[in-house]
Design a protein around this motif. Structure first.
Motif, short mmCIF file in Angstrom:
data_model
loop_
_atom_site.label_atom_id
_atom_site.label_comp_id
_atom_site.label_asym_id
_atom_site.label_seq_id
_atom_site.Cartn_x
_atom_site.Cartn_y
_atom_site.Cartn_z
N TRP A 180 0.83 -1.20 0.00
CA TRP A 180 0.00 0.00 0.00
C TRP A 180 0.87 1.26 0.00
O TRP A 180 0.64 2.21 -0.74
CB TRP A 180 -0.91 -0.01 1.23
N LEU A 181 1.93 1.20 0.83
CA LEU A 181 2.83 2.34 0.95
C LEU A 181 3.53 2.62 -0.39
O LEU A 181 3.68 3.76 -0.82
CB LEU A 181 3.86 2.07 2.05
N LYS A 182 3.94 1.51 -1.06
CA LYS A 182 4.65 1.64 -2.35
C LYS A 182 3.72 2.19 -3.43
O LYS A 182 4.15 2.92 -4.32
CB LYS A 182 5.20 0.28 -2.79
N SER A 183 2.44 1.81 -3.38
CA SER A 183 1.51 2.24 -4.43
C SER A 183 1.04 3.68 -4.22
O SER A 183 0.49 4.29 -5.11
CB SER A 183 0.29 1.31 -4.47
N LYS A 184 1.27 4.19 -3.02
CA LYS A 184 0.82 5.55 -2.70
C LYS A 184 1.71 6.57 -3.42
O LYS A 184 2.94 6.46 -3.34
CB LYS A 184 0.95 5.75 -1.19
N PRO A 185 1.12 7.56 -4.11
CA PRO A 185 2.00 8.54 -4.78
C PRO A 185 2.82 9.34 -3.76
O PRO A 185 2.33 9.64 -2.67
CB PRO A 185 1.02 9.46 -5.51
N LYS A 186 4.04 9.62 -4.17
CA LYS A 186 4.92 10.40 -3.29
C LYS A 186 4.38 11.82 -3.13
O LYS A 186 3.89 12.41 -4.10
CB LYS A 186 6.30 10.44 -3.94
N HIS A 187 4.47 12.36 -1.92
CA HIS A 187 4.00 13.73 -1.71
C HIS A 187 5.19 14.70 -1.81
O HIS A 187 6.20 14.51 -1.13
CB HIS A 187 3.33 13.87 -0.33
N VAL A 188 5.06 15.69 -2.66
CA VAL A 188 6.14 16.66 -2.87
C VAL A 188 5.58 18.08 -2.76
O VAL A 188 4.57 18.40 -3.39
CB VAL A 188 6.80 16.47 -4.26
N ARG A 189 6.25 18.90 -1.95
CA ARG A 189 5.85 20.31 -1.82
C ARG A 189 6.70 21.14 -2.79
O ARG A 189 7.92 21.20 -2.63
CB ARG A 189 6.05 20.78 -0.37
N LEU A 190 6.05 21.70 -3.78
CA LEU A 190 6.75 22.45 -4.83
C LEU A 190 6.57 23.95 -4.59
O LEU A 190 5.45 24.46 -4.67
CB LEU A 190 6.17 22.06 -6.21
N GLY A 191 7.66 24.62 -4.28
CA GLY A 191 7.61 26.06 -3.99
C GLY A 191 7.97 26.90 -5.20
O GLY A 191 8.92 26.59 -5.91
N PHE A 192 7.21 27.96 -5.43
CA PHE A 192 7.50 28.92 -6.52
C PHE A 192 8.16 30.13 -5.89
O PHE A 192 7.49 30.92 -5.21
CB PHE A 192 6.21 29.34 -7.24
N TYR A 193 9.44 30.27 -6.12
CA TYR A 193 10.19 31.39 -5.53
C TYR A 193 10.69 32.33 -6.63
O TYR A 193 10.77 31.95 -7.80
CB TYR A 193 11.39 30.85 -4.74
N LYS A 243 18.34 21.75 -1.28
CA LYS A 243 17.02 21.58 -1.89
C LYS A 243 17.20 21.54 -3.41
O LYS A 243 17.85 22.43 -3.97
CB LYS A 243 16.11 22.77 -1.56
N PRO A 244 16.61 20.55 -4.07
CA PRO A 244 16.67 20.57 -5.54
C PRO A 244 15.86 21.74 -6.11
O PRO A 244 14.81 22.07 -5.56
CB PRO A 244 16.05 19.23 -5.94
N ALA A 297 11.47 15.44 -8.62
CA ALA A 297 10.55 14.94 -7.58
C ALA A 297 10.85 13.48 -7.24
O ALA A 297 10.70 13.06 -6.10
CB ALA A 297 9.11 15.10 -8.05
N LYS A 298 11.30 12.72 -8.25
CA LYS A 298 11.65 11.32 -8.00
C LYS A 298 12.76 11.20 -6.96
O LYS A 298 12.83 10.23 -6.21
CB LYS A 298 12.16 10.67 -9.31
N LYS A 299 13.64 12.22 -6.94
CA LYS A 299 14.79 12.16 -6.02
C LYS A 299 14.43 12.56 -4.60
O LYS A 299 15.23 12.38 -3.68
CB LYS A 299 15.90 13.08 -6.53
N VAL A 300 13.26 13.16 -4.42
CA VAL A 300 12.87 13.61 -3.07
C VAL A 300 12.60 12.40 -2.20
O VAL A 300 11.87 11.48 -2.59
CB VAL A 300 11.62 14.52 -3.14
N LYS A 301 13.18 12.39 -0.99
CA LYS A 301 12.98 11.23 -0.09
C LYS A 301 11.74 11.41 0.76
O LYS A 301 11.37 12.51 1.08
CB LYS A 301 14.21 11.06 0.80
#
Lengths: 117, 204
Positions: free
Chosen positions: B6-19, B150-151, B200-204
């Motif tokens: 279930w954890l693996k199938s869950k989409p990763k959550h990423v906070r994307l900031g516009f600076y 931060k990437p 986003a793939k690289k975000v842990k």
């Protein structure tokens, strides 16, 4: 309005903590001083200075600062400034009252500071 | 389904900031992404500086590019500046009272945006490609993102304008990922989505 330009040697600000350095810079700039800091601010110090500047703005006598850091390198690439490909970083920072100066850097990396009187 | 599956199938959550600096087009870009992936805008756009004076978030944005499924939170930040002068707003037709109110909200917004930097996972640093990229605010933001590991992607916007100078931006930030776009004309957006998916793939 008259402004004075102070060249601040490294030993003057090197002894300060982040909070002390920021307080010192803002107190000087708010007395219409244009500071040229030999010990350049790091990006973290710059961000903290911007944050504290916002808290000091009174919208009439003080509306903010001009901030400019520059490097001693042969060009003005970001990588040279922050050391991704080299360890070089900014060597001087200029902080001034917003209305005091216009700072222009040309394509050769020469910095011109025009003082508004 | 086991909890691991279930954890693996869950989409990763990423906070994307516009600076970025003021009026670089952060909200215009955030709105393009909001419409494309969630069917709604993030904030209001205006030519008057400091239109975004509070952090605006759009949560549960289902971002899916090349099989990368991410649960994005779009976080549109107030533009960062070293000065806020109410007089500059009067030039746009605001009354003295409105200008003062806007200035007060703008200073609070800048402080909020600075404090929020630690909480974003990936940042888009939006620059106005019609202006010199050597604005100190840009360097300060990028230096802090680097320091915090931060990437980020550098996004020169407004490439549809005749005065746009993408070459100078690319030369200035050549060692970093630079994706030129026009948020207004939706040019370069697909390439930006590919880059966001990769980071986003690289975000842990």
């Amino acid at each position: 309005m008259s402004y004075s330009v102070d060249f601040i040697p490294e030993y003057e600000t090197g002894k300060f903590s982040l909070v002390e350095k920021t307080r010192y810079i803002l107190s000087q700039v708010m007395r219409n001083k244009i500071l040229i800091l030999e010990n350049a601010l790091s990006p973290e110090e710059e961000l903290y200075l911007i944050e504290k500047t916002m808290n000091k703005i009174d919208y009439r006598n003080f509306v903010g600062i001009k901030l400019f850091s520059f490097d001693s390198g042969e060009d003005n690439r970001f990588s040279k400034i922050f050391g991704k490909s080299s360890k070089k970083r900014s060597t001087y920072t200029i902080v001034a009252p917003n209305d005091a100066v216009s700072v222009v850097k040309d394509e050769r990396g020469i910095l011109s500071i025009r003082i508004n009187v | 389904m086991s909890w691991k599956t279930w954890l693996k199938s869950k989409p990763k959550h990423v906070r994307l900031g516009f600076y970025g600096e003021v009026n670089a087009g952060k909200t215009t870009l955030a709105n393009v992404m909001g419409i494309d992936w969630a069917g709604q805008e993030v904030g209001k756009v205006s030519e008057i500086p400091h239109e975004t004076r509070e952090i605006a978030k759009l949560e549960k944005v289902n971002f899916n590019v090349d099989g990368t499924n991410i649960d994005l939170t779009l976080i549109d930040m107030p533009g960062i500046a070293t000065t806020v002068d109410p007089k500059s707003f009067v030039n746009y037709g605001l009354s003295a009272g409105e200008a003062m109110q806007r200035a007060k909200e703008a200073t609070r917004g800048i402080v909020e945006a600075i404090k929020y930097l630690e909480q974003v996972d990936v940042a888009l640093v939006v620059l106005d490609s019609t202006k010199t990229p050597f604005d100190q605010v840009n360097f300060t933001i990028l230096g802090n993102l680097e320091h915090q590991k931060k990437p980020f992607i550098i996004v020169p916007n407004k490439i549809d304008c005749p005065e746009s100078d993408v070459k100078t931006v690319q030369e200035a930030f050549g060692d970093y990922e630079v994706v030129p776009i026009s948020a207004l004309k939706k040019e370069g957006i697909d390439k930006l989505y590919d880059s966001i998916a990769k980071l986003a793939k690289k975000v842990k």
